[in-house]
Design a protein around this motif. Sequence first.
Motif, short mmCIF file in Angstrom:
data_model
loop_
_atom_site.label_atom_id
_atom_site.label_comp_id
_atom_site.label_asym_id
_atom_site.label_seq_id
_atom_site.Cartn_x
_atom_site.Cartn_y
_atom_site.Cartn_z
N ASN A 3 0.65 -1.09 -0.13
CA ASN A 3 0.05 0.15 0.00
C ASN A 3 0.72 1.37 0.05
O ASN A 3 1.86 1.31 0.66
CB ASN A 3 -0.86 -0.03 1.32
CG ASN A 3 -1.84 -0.86 1.29
OD1 ASN A 3 -2.12 -1.57 0.20
ND2 ASN A 3 -2.62 -1.35 2.26
N VAL A 7 -2.82 4.96 -2.33
CA VAL A 7 -3.47 3.83 -3.20
C VAL A 7 -3.30 2.62 -2.51
O VAL A 7 -2.08 2.10 -2.36
CB VAL A 7 -2.94 3.95 -4.64
CG1 VAL A 7 -3.61 2.96 -5.55
CG2 VAL A 7 -3.14 5.35 -5.33
N THR A 8 -4.18 1.67 -2.57
CA THR A 8 -3.86 0.32 -1.82
C THR A 8 -3.20 -0.45 -2.75
O THR A 8 -3.33 -0.55 -4.04
CB THR A 8 -5.24 -0.30 -1.40
OG1 THR A 8 -6.01 -0.48 -2.70
CG2 THR A 8 -6.04 0.84 -0.38
N SER A 10 -4.11 -3.67 -3.64
CA SER A 10 -5.30 -3.93 -4.76
C SER A 10 -5.72 -2.83 -5.66
O SER A 10 -5.87 -3.50 -7.11
CB SER A 10 -6.50 -4.63 -3.81
OG SER A 10 -7.14 -3.15 -3.28
N LYS A 11 -5.59 -1.75 -5.51
CA LYS A 11 -5.88 -0.75 -6.51
C LYS A 11 -4.85 -0.53 -7.64
O LYS A 11 -5.03 -0.62 -8.47
CB LYS A 11 -6.16 0.62 -5.85
CG LYS A 11 -6.52 1.73 -6.79
CD LYS A 11 -7.77 1.29 -7.66
CE LYS A 11 -9.15 1.61 -6.83
NZ LYS A 11 -10.43 1.45 -7.43
N GLN A 12 -3.72 -0.92 -6.96
CA GLN A 12 -2.59 -0.75 -7.82
C GLN A 12 -2.58 -2.05 -8.80
O GLN A 12 -2.27 -1.82 -10.22
CB GLN A 12 -1.21 -0.80 -7.03
CG GLN A 12 -1.09 0.22 -6.23
CD GLN A 12 0.22 0.11 -5.39
OE1 GLN A 12 1.12 -0.33 -5.72
NE2 GLN A 12 0.31 0.72 -4.12
N SER A 14 -5.21 -3.42 -9.59
CA SER A 14 -6.36 -3.29 -10.56
C SER A 14 -6.10 -2.39 -11.83
O SER A 14 -6.29 -2.47 -12.62
CB SER A 14 -7.59 -2.70 -9.87
OG SER A 14 -8.16 -3.48 -8.88
N ILE A 15 -5.32 -1.28 -11.70
CA ILE A 15 -4.81 -0.54 -12.35
C ILE A 15 -3.97 -1.19 -13.43
O ILE A 15 -4.04 -1.13 -14.77
CB ILE A 15 -4.26 0.84 -12.01
CG1 ILE A 15 -5.00 1.81 -11.06
CG2 ILE A 15 -3.43 1.59 -12.97
CD1 ILE A 15 -4.39 2.69 -10.14
N PHE A 33 -9.62 5.38 -13.07
CA PHE A 33 -9.53 5.19 -11.83
C PHE A 33 -9.36 6.61 -10.79
O PHE A 33 -9.13 6.23 -9.94
CB PHE A 33 -8.30 4.51 -11.64
CG PHE A 33 -8.28 3.09 -12.31
CD1 PHE A 33 -8.68 1.92 -11.52
CD2 PHE A 33 -7.85 2.61 -13.42
CE1 PHE A 33 -8.81 0.73 -11.93
CE2 PHE A 33 -7.80 1.58 -13.90
CZ PHE A 33 -8.42 0.34 -13.18
N ARG A 35 -7.39 9.08 -10.73
CA ARG A 35 -6.02 9.18 -10.69
C ARG A 35 -5.30 10.26 -11.31
O ARG A 35 -5.71 10.45 -12.23
CB ARG A 35 -5.14 7.98 -10.46
CG ARG A 35 -5.76 6.84 -9.43
CD ARG A 35 -5.62 7.21 -7.97
NE ARG A 35 -6.30 6.10 -7.25
CZ ARG A 35 -6.85 6.30 -6.00
NH1 ARG A 35 -6.57 7.36 -5.54
NH2 ARG A 35 -7.24 5.55 -5.51
#
Length: 95
Positions: A3, A7-8, A10-12, A14-15, A33, A35
Amino acid sequence: LKNSKFVTASKQLSIFLHFARTGSSSRMLQERFQRSGSTISQSVYIRKLTKILAGRFYRKYVQLMPDEIPAEIRNNPKLSPYFDECRGTMDGVQF
């Protein structure tokens, strides 16, 4: 992945997976996203994950086809001149 401040992990991921799957531009990823451009285009996530996938993951899970012409093609004059340089198929498309 870890993390980051904003940005977590899991979001990284996902991106990166969205980028890898769709080939979206930086602008499209920014919109999708929500960002900033620097978060996406200078993204440490994409660079980090590319290194991971190109390194250990690639060596462990990606198996290249042998560099030889299969006997079925080599011995068939109808196929040999056309498919000598093909190394495999994916979804019915030869490459």
